[in-house]
Design a protein around this motif. Sequence first.
Motif, PDB file in Angstrom:
ATOM      1  N   LYS A 135      -3.845   7.087  -3.450  1.00 44.97           N
ATOM      2  CA  LYS A 135      -3.688   5.849  -2.691  1.00 44.97           C
ATOM      3  C   LYS A 135      -3.647   4.684  -3.671  1.00 44.97           C
TER       4      LYS A 135
ATOM      5  N   ARG B  90      -8.797   0.448   2.780  1.00 44.46           N
ATOM      6  CA  ARG B  90      -8.058   1.683   2.501  1.00 44.46           C
ATOM      7  C   ARG B  90      -8.841   2.676   1.642  1.00 44.46           C
TER       8      ARG B  90
ATOM      9  N   GLU C 193       1.100   5.706  -0.739  1.00 50.32           N
ATOM     10  CA  GLU C 193       0.518   6.986  -1.082  1.00 50.32           C
ATOM     11  C   GLU C 193       1.546   7.762  -1.873  1.00 50.32           C
TER      12      GLU C 193
ATOM     13  N   TYR D 272       0.883  -1.163   0.000  1.00 40.60           N
ATOM     14  CA  TYR D 272       0.000   0.000   0.000  1.00 40.60           C
ATOM     15  C   TYR D 272       0.916   1.205   0.000  1.00 40.60           C
TER      16      TYR D 272
END
Length: 172
Positions: free
Chosen positions: A128, A154, A119, A117
């Motif tokens: 994201k 998320r 950003e 994950y």
Amino acid sequence: MKAVFLTLLFGLVCAAQETPAEIDPSKVVGQWRTIYAAADNKEKIVEGGPLRCYNRQIECINNCKQLSLSFYIKSDGTCQFFSEVLQRQEGGVYFIEFEGKIYLQIIHVTDNILVFYYENDDGEKITKVTEGSAKGTSFTPEEFQKYQQLNNERGIPNENIENIIETDDCPP
């Protein structure tokens, strides 16, 4: 001031997420192929997008205080190879400057799949992204379901999932 706000925002986002267990280097190291990617700004990961990565190799350096990632990005149909070293920060977050600033976490790892994950702050917007990689060339239905669950946690819509492996014609 913007940097302070973004730092605070990122800290809050990370705190709100499930804290991943300590990384087991034996599960992270090796050859990985990107199978799926999803983003809240899908334009970043569509074919030809700046964050559509074709992963190849991951190495832990110094007990995973650094991650060495080898991957390709396609630009105008041409595969461009990158080998980057990410620095581990507080809370298991890795940082690198690539297409802006990227703050990355390994949020799920087994013997066969690995999910990042991250950003991406390109200076205008924070995107994201999740990337699901495998040691093979596909996910089982159960692994895909887990990947979808991680996206949901998320706030990344599952309709934004891209099948990356279908367009992966870069060198091994």
